[in-house]
Design a protein around this motif. Structure first.
Motif, short mmCIF file in Angstrom:
data_model
loop_
_atom_site.label_atom_id
_atom_site.label_comp_id
_atom_site.label_asym_id
_atom_site.label_seq_id
_atom_site.Cartn_x
_atom_site.Cartn_y
_atom_site.Cartn_z
N UNK B 22 0.87 -1.18 0.00
CA UNK B 22 0.00 0.00 0.00
C UNK B 22 0.90 1.23 0.00
N UNK B 23 0.70 2.05 -1.00
CA UNK B 23 1.72 3.10 -1.20
C UNK B 23 1.16 4.52 -1.32
N UNK B 24 -0.11 4.67 -1.65
CA UNK B 24 -0.62 6.02 -1.88
C UNK B 24 -2.11 6.09 -1.57
N UNK B 25 -2.58 7.33 -1.45
CA UNK B 25 -3.99 7.58 -1.14
C UNK B 25 -4.56 8.54 -2.17
N UNK B 26 -5.76 8.26 -2.63
CA UNK B 26 -6.45 9.19 -3.54
C UNK B 26 -7.03 10.33 -2.71
N UNK B 50 -7.02 3.60 -1.13
CA UNK B 50 -5.59 3.35 -0.88
C UNK B 50 -5.05 2.49 -2.01
N UNK B 68 -1.56 10.90 -3.36
CA UNK B 68 -0.40 11.33 -2.59
C UNK B 68 0.28 10.10 -2.00
N UNK B 69 1.59 10.06 -2.08
CA UNK B 69 2.33 8.90 -1.56
C UNK B 69 2.53 9.03 -0.05
N UNK B 70 2.49 7.90 0.59
CA UNK B 70 2.39 7.94 2.06
C UNK B 70 3.74 8.07 2.76
N UNK B 71 4.83 7.97 2.02
CA UNK B 71 6.11 8.05 2.72
C UNK B 71 6.67 9.46 2.76
N UNK B 72 6.41 10.25 1.71
CA UNK B 72 7.04 11.57 1.66
C UNK B 72 6.10 12.65 1.11
N UNK B 73 4.85 12.32 0.93
CA UNK B 73 3.84 13.27 0.45
C UNK B 73 4.08 13.72 -0.99
N UNK B 90 8.04 -0.91 -1.08
CA UNK B 90 8.23 -0.38 0.27
C UNK B 90 9.48 -0.95 0.90
N UNK B 94 11.36 4.04 3.07
CA UNK B 94 10.90 4.78 1.89
C UNK B 94 10.17 3.86 0.93
N UNK B 95 9.58 4.50 -0.03
CA UNK B 95 8.94 3.76 -1.12
C UNK B 95 9.62 4.18 -2.41
#
Lengths: 920, 223
Positions: B22-26, B50, B68-73, B90, B94-95
Motif C-alpha cells: 500500500x503506497x498512496x492515497x487518492x 488506498x 499522494x504517496x504515504x512516505x514523503x507526500x 516499500x 521509503x517507497x
C-alpha cells in the motif's frame, strides 16, 4: 571604637540572613550563592545570592546559556532586602540543562563571581528535569513526538468539497499501537468512522460547515504510553475566514514598590517594567522598559529602554539598550546603549553596533567623591611654601563602542566571518572642574583648618597661608582613559548533515592603558625606549657610540602604520599593549607557534557532534595574557583550556549522562614559571524513569590543582610555601520520590552534598602551614504536598556545616559553622482561583562562635482582578534572637542600656512589597 | 481460541505475501476515474482509496484524480484521458516509486525531502526526478513533453539513450525517433491544474481589528 562596635553588631545580625536561603557550599567571602539542585523544564527559576559587603554592587548580573553555548544571556539581579534575586525565565530551562554565572561588580572595580574561579569558562551547570505533573507533560516537557505525515488536508489550507479528505500516514511511526489511534474533528471523536489500514488513516467527512476546522490524532505507543497528539487546522470553503489580524499588539506593564528595613537601614525601591510588542506582519516592534528609583547620575544607568524593529527575518534594528553578540572573545551580550543593525540574508550577515558601553559619571555623591588631596604628591618650593595636589576622583569616562561583523554561511557548508570592535574612553566627556564637589582636608595641610572644602574655597584657604594648589584638568592620577581595538575572523564547516560542526575563531587585541597624551609620532616612538633618534626603537649605545649587544631593536621604517594617521582607529603610544604583537626573535625559529601564541591573541577551535543520542564537544581555547576586550570584561586572560565532554541519553531518554574533562593552565608564554594547572573531571547522572516514578540526580566533580612548584620560596628572610597540589571533590545527590497518601499528592526530595579538599603535599608541609580551603556538608529534605482543597504546602529542613581553617599560632584550627533551617510555606487558592494566599514561617539556627536564631514570617496574596490586571502583596518580618547579648556587658542595640531584654530579641528586618501587573 | 489466533496470523502473513504494498492515497477525484487491481475488473475510484503497488488507473474525459504517496507526500495529479500503473516498493524507510504512463497528462510534485526513487516511464522516455514539479504529456504518436515548473528533472529517451535536464521554464521533448531536445516553455502549453483553478473568482479577506475589538474586513477578488 563605636563604629567598630556598630559594625560588629550589624555584622552579627547580617550574617544569619546571608545564609537564610543558603544551604550549599561556601563560595567566597564576598558573594554567597547556593545553586538549586535542579530546574524544571519550562518553569521560572528564582536564584538567590547574597553579598558580605556594606556597599551595594554597581552591577549584579546573572549570565546564562545552554550548556556549551557560544553566548550568554544576561539578566540583572534585584535587591530584595536581604538577598539579591533574579528570575530565570522558564523558556531558558530546557532538557539540556543550563549553565550560569553570577557576577557582582563593585564601584572600585572588584568583581565577585559564582563560580569563583574562571566563571565564564567554567560556569555552573544545573540539571533541568521535567515537571512533577507528568500527566500534562511528558518526560522532557512534552510527550514523545511521533513521525506522522499529514497527507490531507494541508495544514491551514483552504479546501473545497472535492478535496476534503482527512488522511495521515503512519509510515514512519512504527511504535504506534494502531488500536489506540483516535481521530477527532473539532473535538468530536469520529474514530469509529475512520479507516486505518496498513498505517494509512483516512476519513471522508462529507460536507462540512464553511469555516475553520481542527483535526486531532491521539495515540499511544506499544508500551501504552501517551504520545504527543498531532493536530492541525484547515478551512472548508473557498474563502479563508481566519486571516491573522493585520496589526497585532500586546505587552504588559508591572510596577513594583518595596519598602524594607534591614538592620535599621531603610531600603525603598520603586520600579516600573514593561514590554510592548507590535506586529504588522512584515515588521515587528519590541520595546522593553525598566524605570527604577535606583537610577542615579552617580552610577551607570539602572534604567533600561530598548526598542527593536524587525523587518521580516531580514533585518533587526536596535535602538537604545541592547545586548549584541559577536563572539565570546569580543562582545558577548554586554549592554550597549546606541544603535545596532543586524541584517541577515541567510547566506550573508552584517552586524553593526555603535553606542556607549558606559556613560559618563562626573562624581560620586559623597565627600571626596569628586576630588581628593594626594598628600604624597605635595611639593615644597624653595621659599618653603607648598603646592598641594588635588586629584579628580569618582568619575567614569563615557566609553564609546563601534563594531562591525560580516559573515557568510554558504549552503551550511562554509561559515566565515570577519569582525572588528573599537572601544575608546571619551576624555572630553567628564567635567574637568567641579565647583561644588566637596573634599576633606586634614591636619596634613599645614595652616588650613581641617574640614570640608570646595576647590575654590580650598584654593583661597591655601593662598591665604602662602601655599598653592595644583589641580590638573587632565592626566589624573587614578583612573586612566582606555583605548581598545579588537579584530579577528572565524571559519567553520559542517559535516554529515550538520551532525558534526567544526569552528575556528581567532581574535587579536590592541589595548592602550592611558590615552591622555594621545598618539605618538614615529620620532616619538624612536626615542620611547632609548634616547637616540636613530631610526631604531630600543637600541642602546655605549660611551663610544657603539651599539650595545643584546638590544631588542625595531626598525622604525618597518612600522607600516603612521601612528598619527592611525589615531582615529587606535591610539599608539608607549602605554599600548602589545608594543609589538609578535615575538620577532621567535618568529624565525617557530613561525606557527609564534603566531598562535601571540600574547594579545585569543582563539578557540571547537568540534561538536550529535550522534546516536550523544552530544559531544572537543574544544581548545586560548586567551593570551595581553588580550583585552573592554566589551567583555569577564574574559579570563592568560588561560588555555582543553575540554572534552559528552552528554548521552539512554533508556529511551530516561537516563542522561553528562561527563567530561577540562584542563586549564596559563602556560602560554615560554617564560611562564610555575604555571597553575587545573584538571577538572565532572560527571552528572540524571535518571527520570517516568511519571510518578522516583527520580535521581547525581553530580560529581573533581578539581585538581598544581603549580609545578617543588621548592619553597623566600621573601626577605621569611620562607613561604606557595606550592599548590590539591584536590577538591564535590558530590551532590538528589532523590525525588512522588507518592500519594490518601487524597494528597506528595513529593519528597532528599538532597545531600559535600565538598572535600585534600592537600596532596600535607606530608611535606611545615607545621605552621595553613591549607586555606573549606570543607562543607549539606543535607536538605523537602516535602511538597498538594491537597485536594486547593492547598499546597512545602516543608523544608536543611543543614549546612562548614569547617573554616584558621591558624592559632602554629596550630591549625578548623572552626565549625552550622546553619540549620526549618521552614513551612503554604499557598491556598480562593474565590475560583482569583486569589492565591501565601504564607511561610521559617527558623534559622546558627551555631558558630556566636549562637543566634532567626525567626521569619511572610504573608501575602496574589489577586487576579481581571484577565489583564493582577496585583500582588507580600509582607515580611524577621526577628533576631541572640542569647549571648544578654550577658556580654555591651549595648548591642545602641539604646543606651546594657544587656536589657531588647538586645536578645529584636526586629531585624521588615518589608512590604506591592506589585501590579497589567497585560494587554 | 489459539486456533483462531493461528489462522489469523496465517491470513495476515498470506495477505502480506499476496497483496501489493500500500503506497498512496487518492485525495481528490473529479468525474469518472477507475482503477483496476490484479485480475479483477475496473472499479470506480473514490476519494480515500488506498493504492497498492500495481494498481492501474484510468481517467475518462473531463475527469481528474490526485493521489499522494504515504512516505514523503509526493503528489501525482492525473488529468483526463490518462492511463497509468502505479507501482512502488516499500522498504523500512521509503517507497521506491515508479509510474508507468501509457499516454495522457500528469503532474508530478515530488517532495524535496523525498526518501525513495521516483521514476516515470513511458514507452519512449524515462523521467527520473528528485525534488521537483513538472508536467509530463505523453502522446503515443509523437512522444513525451516534460514541462518544468520547479527543480530539475532528468529526461531520457529510451531509444537513443540521450538525456537532458529540464528546469523551471524549460520544456523537454523526447520523440519516438529517439530525438530529445529542450526549449523555452510557452506558458499557453502548460496544462491547467484543477486543484489550482477550480471555483469562481478567488477572494482574499483581510480582517482588521482595532484595540477596542471593532472589526472591518477588506475583500480582494482575483482570478
Amino acid at each position: 571604637m563605636k563604629y567598630q562596635k556598630s559594625l560588629f553588631c550589624n555584622g552579627i545580625r547580617i550574617i544569619p540572613f546571608l545564609f537564610l536561603i543558603q544551604i550549599g557550599f561556601s563560595q567566597t567571602q564576598i558573594l554567597h550563592h547556593t545553586p538549586p539542585p535542579h530546574g524544571i523544564i519550562g518553569q521560572d527559576l528564582i536564584l538567590h545570592s547574597a553579598i558580605l559587603e556594606i556597599t551595594d554592587p554597581i552591577d549584579a548580573t546573572l549570565y546564562y546559556r545552554l550548556p556549551g553555548g557560544e553566548f550568554y544571556q544576561e539578566i540583572q539581579f534585584h535587591k530584595t532586602g536581604f538577598n539579591w534575586e533574579v528570575l530565570l525565565p522558564g523558556f531558558s530551562l530546557t532538557e539540556n540543562g543550563l549553565e550560569y554565572v553570577i557576577a557582582f561588580q563593585f564601584q572600585d572595580g572588584r568583581i565577585a563571581s559564582f563560580p569563583v574561579e574562571d566563571p565564564f569558562n567554567r560556569p555552573h551547570f544545573i540539571t533541568v528535569i521535567p515537571p512533577e505533573d507528568s500527566d500534562d507533560n511528558g518526560v522532557f516537557g512534552e510527550l514523545p513526538n511521533v513521525d506522522i505525515l499529514i497527507l490531507s488536508p494541508e495544514p491551514n489550507a483552504i479546501v473545497d468539497q472535492n478535496s476534503l479528505l482527512v488522511a495521515a500516514s503512519f509510515f514512519n511511526a512504527n511504535n504506534v499501537d494502531a488500536s489506540t489511534v483516535r481521530l477527532l474533528i473539532d473535538g468530536v471523536d469520529i474514530s469509529s468512522k475512520m479507516m486505518l489500514e496498513d498505517g494509512i488513516l483516512s476519513y471522508d467527512p462529507g460536507k462540512m460547515e464553511t469555516g475553520n476546522h481542527t483535526i486531532e490524532i491521539h495515540m499511544k505507543d506499544l508500551a501504552q504510553q501517551d504520545l504527543a497528539p498531532v493536530s492541525w487546522s484547515f478551512t472548508f470553503g473557498t474563502n479563508q475566514k481566519d486571516i491573522k489580524e493585520f496589526i497585532e499588539f500586546k505587552g504588559g506593564f508591572s510596577s513594583r514598590v518595596s519598602a524594607e528595613t534591614v538592620a535599621g537601614t531603610p531600603l525603598n525601591i520603586a520600579e516600573i517594567m514593561g514590554d510592548i510588542f507590535l506586529n504588522a506582519q512584515w515588521a515587528k516592534l519590541t520595546t522593553n522598559i525598566r524605570l527604577t528609583s535606583r537610577e542615579s547620575q552617580y552610577l551607570q544607568p539602572q534604567n533600561r529602554l530598548g526598542t527593536r524593529f524587525s523587518f521580516g527575518s531580514i533585518m533587526d534594528l536596535d535602538i537604545g539598550d541592547f545586548y549584541p553578540r559577536f563572539n565570546p572573545f569580543t562582545i558577548d551580550g554586554k549592554r550597549v546603549r546606541g544603535i545596532g543593525v543586524d541584517a541577515d540574508l541567510k547566506w550573508v550577515r552584517l552586524q553593526y553596533i555603535q553606542g556607549e558601553l558606559n556613560r559618563e559619571v562626573h562624581e560620586q555623591n559623597y565627600i571626596n567623591g569628586g576630588y581628593q588631596i594626594l598628600t604624597d604628591l605635595t611639593e615644597r618650593k624653595e621659599d618653603g611654601s607648598k603646592t598641594y595636589y588635588l586629584d579628580r576622583t569618582g568619575f567614569a569616562f563615557k566609553r564609546k563602542i563601534s563594531g562591525l561583523r560580516l559573515s557568510l554561511d554558504l549552503f551550511s557548508k562554509l561559515r566565515a566571518g570577519v569582525h572588528f570592535i573599537k572601544i575608546r574612553d571619551d576624555t572630553t566627556s567628564v567635567n574637568r572642574i567641579l565647583n561644588k564637589a566637596e573634599f576633606s582636608s586634614d591636619s596634613l595641610v599645614i595652616g588650613v583648618t581641617p574640614g570640608n572644602y570646595t576647590i575654590d574655597s580650598f584654593r583661597e584657604a591655601l593662598t591665604s597661608v602662602g601655599h598653592s594648589l595644583e589641580s590638573p584638568t587632565s592626566n589624573w592620577k587614578g583612573q586612566k582613559p582606555l583605548d581598545n581595538l579588537v579584530f579577528g575572523f572565524n571559519l567553520g564547516t559542517s559535516f554529515d548533515k550538520k551532525k558534526l560542526t567544526l569552528d575556528f575563531n581567532w581574535n587579536m587585541s590592541l589595548y592602550n592603558r592611558d590615552i591622555w597624551d594621545g598618539a605618538m609620532s614615529r620620532a616619538d616612538l624612536d626615542t620611547a625606549l632609548d634616547d637616540s633618534l636613530d631610526g631604531w626603537i630600543g637600541v642602546q649605545y655605549d660611551e663610544n657610540g657603539k651599539e650595545l649587544e643584546g638590544s631588542s631593536k625595531i626598525d622604525t621604517a618597518l612600522i607600516l602604520i603612521n601612528p598619527i594617521k592611525f589615531q582615529e582607529i587606535f591610539i599608539i603610544n608607549t602605554n599600548m599593549s602589545p608594543l609589538v604583537p609578535i615575538d620577532i626573535n621567535a618568529l624565525k625559529a617557530h613561525p606557527i607557534s609564534s603566531i598562535i601564541n601571540m600574547p594579545s591573541s585569543a582563539f578557540n577551535i571547537r568540534l561538536r557532534g550529535h550522534y546516536a543520542r550523544n552530544s559531544f564537544l572537543v574544544e581548545y581555547r586560548q586567551v593570551g595574557p595581553e588580550y583585552v576586550s573592554l566589551a567583555n570584561p569577564f574574559l579570563r586572560s592568560n588561560a588555555r583550556q582543553f575540554t572534552i565532554s559528552d552528554r548521552v541519553s539512554l533508556m529511551n531518554r530516561s537516563l542522561f549522562l553528562n561527563f567530561g574533562f577540562k584542563h586549564l593552565d596559563n602556560k602560554i608564554l615560554r617564560t611562564t614559571i610555575n604555571p597553575l594547572n587545573t584538571n577538572t573531571f565532572f560527571m552528572n547522572m540524571t535518571f527520570l524513569p517516568g511519571p510518578g516514578m522516583p527520580s535521581i540526580i547525581v553530580n560529581y566533580q573533581s578539581i585538581g590543582k598544581n603549580n609545578e612548584k617543588t621548592k619553597l620560596d623566600s621573601v626577605g628572610s621569611t620562607v613561604i610555601d606557595l606550592r599548590e597540589d590539591s584536590k577538591a571533590a564535590s558530590n551532590m545527590m538528589a532523590i525525588t520520590v512522588p507518592f500519594i497518601s490518601g487524597d494528597v499528592k506528595q513529593n519528597l526530595t532528599l538532597n545531600i552534598g559535600n565538598v572535600t579538599n585534600l592537600d596532596n603535599l600535607i606530608k611535606k608541609r611545615s607545621a605552621g602551614y595553613l591549607f586555606p580551603k573549606t570543607d562543607s556538608k549539606t543535607i536538605s529534605i523537602n516535602l511538597s504536598s498538594t491537597f485536594p482543597s486547593q492547598l499546597k504546602t512545602i516543608t523544608q529542613f536543611s543543614q549546612t556545616k562548614l569547617e573554616i581553617p584558621t591558624m592559632n599560632g602554629n596550630t591549625l584550627v578548623k572552626t565549625p559553622y552550622t546553619w540549620t533551617n526549618i521552614s513551612v510555606s503554604a499557598n491556598y487558592r480562593l474565590f475560583q482561583d482569583k486569589m492565591l494566599a501565601k504564607g511561610s514561617v521559617s527558623l534559622l539556627n546558627s551555631q558558630s562562635q556566636i549562637k543566634s536564631q532567626l525567626l521569619g514570617f511572610r504573608a501575602g496574596a496574589d489577586y487576579r482582578i481581571n484577565k489583564t490586571l493582577s496585583a500582588s502583596f507580600m509582607s515580611q518580618i524577621r526577628l533576631n534572637y541572640i542569647p549571648s547579648f544578654k550577658k556580654d556587658t555591651l549595648d548591642n542595640d545602641g539604646d543606651g542600656k546594657v544587656d536589657n531584654a531588647n538586645e536578645v530579641l529584636e526586629i531585624n528586618s521588615t518589608g512590604i512589597i506591592l506589585t501590579l501587573q497589567y497585560n494587554f | 481460541m489459539q486456533l483462531i489466533r493461528k489462522i489469523s496470523l496465517c491470513l495476515f502473513f498470506l495477505s502480506l505475501v499476496l497483496g501489493g504494498d500500500k503506497i498512496a492515497v487518492a485525495t481528490k477525484v473529479i468525474g469518472s476515474v477507475s482503477y483496476t487491481r490484479g485480475k479483477a475488473g475496473p472499479k470506480i475510484l473514490k476519494k480515500g482509496h488506498i493504492f497498492e503497488s500495481g494498481d492501474f488507473l484510468k481517467t475518462d474525459k473531463g475527469s481528474f484524480a490526485a493521489l499522494i504517496f504515504i512516505d514523503d507526500k509526493s503528489a501525482l495529479k492525473i488529468k483526463e484521458n490518462t492511463e497509468l500503473v502505479i507501482a512502488g516498493k516499500r522498504s523500512a524507510k521509503a517507497i521506491a516509486k515508479e509510474i508507468n504512463l501509457d499516454g495522457g497528462i500528469i503532474r508530478a510534485q515530488v517532495n524535496k525531502q523525498q526518501r525513495g526513487d521516483f521514476i516515470i516511464r513511458t514507452s519512449v522516455s524515462v523521467a527520473s526526478v528528485k525534488g521537483t514539479d513538472f508536467w509530463l504529456i505523453s502522446d503515443k504518436k509523437t512522444g513525451d513533453s516534460v514541462i518544468g515548473i520547479d527543480g530539475v528533472v532528468t529526461l531520457m529517451n529510451q531509444l537513443s539513450g540521450e538525456s537532458i535536464d529540464i528546469t523551471s521554464g524549460i520544456t523537454g521533448f523526447s520523440s519516438q525517433d529517439g530525438g530529445i531536445q529542450s526549449f523555452t516553455t510557452d506558458p499557453k502549453t502548460i496544462p491547467e491544474d484543477p486543484t489550482a483553478t477550480e471555483g469562481d473568482d478567488k477572494k482574499l479577506e483581510i480582517e482588521f481589528k482595532d484595540a477596542s475589538g471593532k472589526k472591518k474586513t477588506l475583500i480582494i477578488k482575483y482570478k
